[in-house]
Design a protein around this motif. Sequence first.
Motif, PDB file in Angstrom:
ATOM      1  N   ASP A 145      -2.189  -4.069   8.569  1.00 55.56           N
ATOM      2  CA  ASP A 145      -2.531  -2.652   8.723  1.00 55.56           C
ATOM      3  C   ASP A 145      -2.165  -1.826   7.492  1.00 55.56           C
ATOM      4  O   ASP A 145      -2.629  -0.700   7.344  1.00 55.56           O
ATOM      5  CB  ASP A 145      -1.818  -2.053   9.945  1.00 55.56           C
ATOM      6  N   ILE A 146      -1.327  -2.362   6.628  1.00 56.60           N
ATOM      7  CA  ILE A 146      -0.846  -1.615   5.466  1.00 56.60           C
ATOM      8  C   ILE A 146      -1.513  -2.117   4.192  1.00 56.60           C
ATOM      9  O   ILE A 146      -1.467  -3.301   3.882  1.00 56.60           O
ATOM     10  CB  ILE A 146       0.682  -1.735   5.330  1.00 56.60           C
ATOM     11  N   ASP A 147      -2.157  -1.218   3.478  1.00 52.62           N
ATOM     12  CA  ASP A 147      -2.835  -1.545   2.224  1.00 52.62           C
ATOM     13  C   ASP A 147      -2.156  -0.760   1.106  1.00 52.62           C
ATOM     14  O   ASP A 147      -2.419   0.421   0.901  1.00 52.62           O
ATOM     15  CB  ASP A 147      -4.316  -1.161   2.330  1.00 52.62           C
ATOM     16  N   LEU A 148      -1.273  -1.431   0.369  1.00 55.33           N
ATOM     17  CA  LEU A 148      -0.527  -0.761  -0.687  1.00 55.33           C
ATOM     18  C   LEU A 148      -1.397  -0.416  -1.887  1.00 55.33           C
ATOM     19  O   LEU A 148      -1.101   0.542  -2.604  1.00 55.33           O
ATOM     20  CB  LEU A 148       0.639  -1.646  -1.135  1.00 55.33           C
ATOM     21  N   ILE A 149      -2.462  -1.170  -2.097  1.00 55.04           N
ATOM     22  CA  ILE A 149      -3.327  -0.903  -3.246  1.00 55.04           C
ATOM     23  C   ILE A 149      -4.129   0.377  -3.033  1.00 55.04           C
ATOM     24  O   ILE A 149      -4.186   1.253  -3.904  1.00 55.04           O
ATOM     25  CB  ILE A 149      -4.275  -2.097  -3.491  1.00 55.04           C
ATOM     26  N   ASN A 150      -4.748   0.481  -1.854  1.00 58.41           N
ATOM     27  CA  ASN A 150      -5.543   1.678  -1.555  1.00 58.41           C
ATOM     28  C   ASN A 150      -4.732   2.788  -0.888  1.00 58.41           C
ATOM     29  O   ASN A 150      -5.275   3.850  -0.572  1.00 58.41           O
ATOM     30  CB  ASN A 150      -6.725   1.294  -0.659  1.00 58.41           C
ATOM     31  N   LYS A 151      -3.438   2.509  -0.660  1.00 59.78           N
ATOM     32  CA  LYS A 151      -2.516   3.496  -0.101  1.00 59.78           C
ATOM     33  C   LYS A 151      -2.976   4.010   1.268  1.00 59.78           C
ATOM     34  O   LYS A 151      -3.000   5.202   1.542  1.00 59.78           O
ATOM     35  CB  LYS A 151      -2.333   4.672  -1.059  1.00 59.78           C
TER      36      LYS A 151
END
Length: 204
Positions: free
Chosen positions: A148-154
């Motif tokens: 659920d967490i996308d660090l690249i697209n924040k």
Amino acid sequence: MSKQINYEMPAVDQAANRFEHHIRSMGFRDSTINDYVNRLRRYLAFCDTISPDLADAERFRDSLIDRRLSRSSINNYSFVMKNYHQMIGAPIKLPFLKMGSKLPYYFDENDIRAIFNAITNIKYLCVLQIGFYASLRASEVANLDDSDIDLINKTIRIRGGKNDKDAILYLNDICIDTLRKYLKVRPKKIIDGKQPPPILQQQE
């Protein structure tokens, strides 16, 4: 002679199950449905019948007021009673209490900074910042998983939020930075036979 076994559910359980199906069609979340069903059980226990009348409903509502429950709680009980009576074919009318007109207190920027600065455990800081900056309920934070967490697209994906809706929300740079710092020190093994909560297991 062997004792006859009664396989039928108690009347209150039957009424509660029927009511659960009745309100589930309204689109409420499971936690809300469970709360309403529990409120119904208390109402039926007070009335000592699964077929209460208007007088029973008014007596129960008066007892809630005497106990000085919050207005929102009393209104929730009234909602449950009205929908239950409608379900059993004996509709009633109950007044809803007007909510207070006082302005709620909100933390200002300095308050928020003070709270975050007081947290010394980066794991808890991650959880609190995600909940705060994304405006999530505690249950929504608890339901987050790695994917659920996308660090690249924040961004983070909310599954089964309010009214059982999914959503994509953005995280600000402060929150992303805290997450990245935690991922560098996050335990890589099972601790005390358990894995860390899913929200803190984001893959690198």
